[in-house]
Scaffold this motif. Sequence first.
Motif, PDB file in Angstrom:
ATOM      1  N   TYR A   1      24.928  62.381 -24.946  1.00 13.55           N
ATOM      2  CA  TYR A   1      25.909  61.811 -24.013  1.00 13.55           C
ATOM      3  C   TYR A   1      26.804  60.798 -24.718  1.00 13.55           C
ATOM      4  O   TYR A   1      26.772  60.658 -25.952  1.00 13.55           O
ATOM      5  CB  TYR A   1      25.163  61.261 -22.784  1.00 13.55           C
TER       6      TYR A   1
ATOM      7  N   THR B   1      22.417  76.619 -15.715  1.00 17.12           N
ATOM      8  CA  THR B   1      22.380  77.463 -16.907  1.00 17.12           C
ATOM      9  C   THR B   1      21.339  76.964 -17.923  1.00 17.12           C
ATOM     10  O   THR B   1      21.387  77.334 -19.095  1.00 17.12           O
ATOM     11  CB  THR B   1      23.782  77.565 -17.546  1.00 17.12           C
TER      12      THR B   1
ATOM     13  N   ARG C   1      19.881  68.736 -23.199  1.00 17.14           N
ATOM     14  CA  ARG C   1      20.507  67.981 -24.298  1.00 17.14           C
ATOM     15  C   ARG C   1      20.508  66.506 -23.940  1.00 17.14           C
ATOM     16  O   ARG C   1      20.323  66.154 -22.766  1.00 17.14           O
ATOM     17  CB  ARG C   1      21.946  68.457 -24.540  1.00 17.14           C
TER      18      ARG C   1
ATOM     19  N   ALA D   1      29.418  68.555 -19.194  1.00 19.48           N
ATOM     20  CA  ALA D   1      29.315  69.840 -19.892  1.00 19.48           C
ATOM     21  C   ALA D   1      30.651  70.323 -20.438  1.00 19.48           C
ATOM     22  O   ALA D   1      30.789  70.635 -21.604  1.00 19.48           O
ATOM     23  CB  ALA D   1      28.770  70.897 -18.934  1.00 19.48           C
TER      24      ALA D   1
ATOM     25  N   LEU E   1      29.908  75.354  -8.685  1.00 23.04           N
ATOM     26  CA  LEU E   1      30.011  75.642 -10.126  1.00 23.04           C
ATOM     27  C   LEU E   1      29.507  77.064 -10.315  1.00 23.04           C
ATOM     28  O   LEU E   1      28.402  77.402  -9.904  1.00 23.04           O
ATOM     29  CB  LEU E   1      29.138  74.669 -10.922  1.00 23.04           C
TER      30      LEU E   1
ATOM     31  N   LYS F   1      18.782  69.052 -16.443  1.00 26.13           N
ATOM     32  CA  LYS F   1      18.246  68.485 -17.693  1.00 26.13           C
ATOM     33  C   LYS F   1      17.591  67.118 -17.457  1.00 26.13           C
ATOM     34  O   LYS F   1      16.807  66.667 -18.270  1.00 26.13           O
ATOM     35  CB  LYS F   1      19.342  68.396 -18.761  1.00 26.13           C
TER      36      LYS F   1
ATOM     37  N   TYR G   1      30.762  77.601 -21.477  1.00 25.61           N
ATOM     38  CA  TYR G   1      29.592  77.438 -22.339  1.00 25.61           C
ATOM     39  C   TYR G   1      28.781  78.714 -22.277  1.00 25.61           C
ATOM     40  O   TYR G   1      28.814  79.446 -21.281  1.00 25.61           O
ATOM     41  CB  TYR G   1      28.731  76.224 -21.972  1.00 25.61           C
TER      42      TYR G   1
ATOM     43  N   THR H   1      27.062  68.186 -12.750  1.00 26.63           N
ATOM     44  CA  THR H   1      26.697  69.404 -13.486  1.00 26.63           C
ATOM     45  C   THR H   1      25.585  69.127 -14.496  1.00 26.63           C
ATOM     46  O   THR H   1      25.417  69.872 -15.448  1.00 26.63           O
ATOM     47  CB  THR H   1      27.926  69.961 -14.223  1.00 26.63           C
ATOM     48  N   TYR H   2      24.829  68.048 -14.301  1.00 23.50           N
ATOM     49  CA  TYR H   2      23.875  67.649 -15.346  1.00 23.50           C
ATOM     50  C   TYR H   2      22.503  67.342 -14.778  1.00 23.50           C
ATOM     51  O   TYR H   2      21.706  66.641 -15.404  1.00 23.50           O
ATOM     52  CB  TYR H   2      24.416  66.430 -16.135  1.00 23.50           C
TER      53      TYR H   2
ATOM     54  N   ILE I   1      20.481  74.383 -19.618  1.00 20.02           N
ATOM     55  CA  ILE I   1      20.777  73.705 -20.897  1.00 20.02           C
ATOM     56  C   ILE I   1      20.142  72.316 -20.894  1.00 20.02           C
ATOM     57  O   ILE I   1      20.243  71.568 -19.917  1.00 20.02           O
ATOM     58  CB  ILE I   1      22.295  73.611 -21.110  1.00 20.02           C
TER      59      ILE I   1
END
Length: 446
Positions: free
Chosen positions: A114, A107, A111, A443, A289, A400, A313, A396-397, A109
């Motif tokens: 953390y 998605t 960022r 997330a 996911l 990024k 989200y 799920t990260y 995102i």
Amino acid sequence: MRAPGAIKSALGAVMSSVGPYDRNGSTNGHKPYRYSAFDLLRHGFSQADWPRAWRRHDPKSSYDVVVVGGGVHGLATAYYLAKNHGITNVAVLDKGYIGSGGSGRNTAIIRSNYLTPEGIRFYDRSVKLYETLSADLNYNAMFAQRGHLTLAHNDSSLRTMRWRAEVNKLEGVDSEVIGPDEIKKLVPFMDTSEDVRYPILGALYHPPGGIIRHDAVVWGYARGADALGVHIHQNTEVTGIDVTGGKVSGVRTKRGDIATPVVVNCTAGWSTLISDMVGVKMPVSTFPLQAAVTEPVRPFLNPVIVSGTLHVYVSQTDRGELVFGASVDPFTSYSMRGSLEFTEGLAGHVLELMPSLAKMRLLRQWSGLCDMTPDFSPIMGVTPVAGFFVDVGWGTYGFKAGPVSGETMAALIATGKMPDLIAPFSLDRFASGSLMGEKGAAAVGH
Ligand code: PYC
């Protein structure tokens, strides 16, 4: 529309001086293709095809480095090997098309808010690389740093947000806890009243966070790597990896065998299967996911909104669609299909936050595969098999972290020295017990 003759020939002259590739994708050299704003005009007026952004090749019989996985991690690793270290005899293999895995299914995102200092430093470097990526690759990835809000609906979430904010500040990352009035100013459509099922007590506000055009990130890295001499092989499934005397010696693919001393596993979903090929076991379980997107509407939602409690989200793309995601499905699977159960749960949770979205229509839903590790941190670096490197376990990260992973993996492979930024994510932490617990900043709650 045709340009008048004089203009057309002037445009043609410019055109012939620009592209290194002909329409079949063969190369006249490794000169990076640099687009300018003028290119758009020139192509609009001329009848020429757009040049290919990366070439097709037959696989060579050997490469210095073979990267398995043509997502943002694999392509970024190849790009930085070539750009930062001059290692250009590199192949990126993907069993499908580039970006067909997690890189095209996330998605989008970005960022760095953390929980652990190690995680914050690592993702902060990625945000910095994303900030200059469009300029570095000369490819507009549309990074929109619109801010990122993680909502707290209860006291324990608020406590975690405060904790994250403090560690973020200590690491120089811009994050703070804000209250419902400030949230309402940032997101007027949000229901911040107190008489709701999940009242919003506060939020972790992270101004540098935002969204990016994920396919552009993949294509930009692919074009940049290709221009530096990297070979990108799509539809090239790896079927085995040869190890001779404890060292990697080659890769078997459905398009032939390739000799190489270095293989980098940059896959998601299949990371355990690729590592199994050299007998390295990964503490990873794979979960789908799911995500979904609505029809486009006028811009009304600026920041990214995350609710851990509601497992949802949402962000609004520059085209106006709302992109929603949730936590991973509660069972392991390699399925990449959407489910009605997900859609119903998602809609219910979104409407708790923004009841005014009730009439919006979902256009599509999909899913991607998430390789979860026990501590919600990735596994990066060397393995017991010499020449076999891993950049996996991205849960799920992963998206990024693409740029910083590519930069650091390339440095490790080229220099043999472990970059400080990824030392905490080594495979042997599971044997030594030095886990990097990031569950509180993943997330949404898992
Ligand atoms: O870690 O920000 C995140 C994220 C968003 C969607 C999935 N993971």
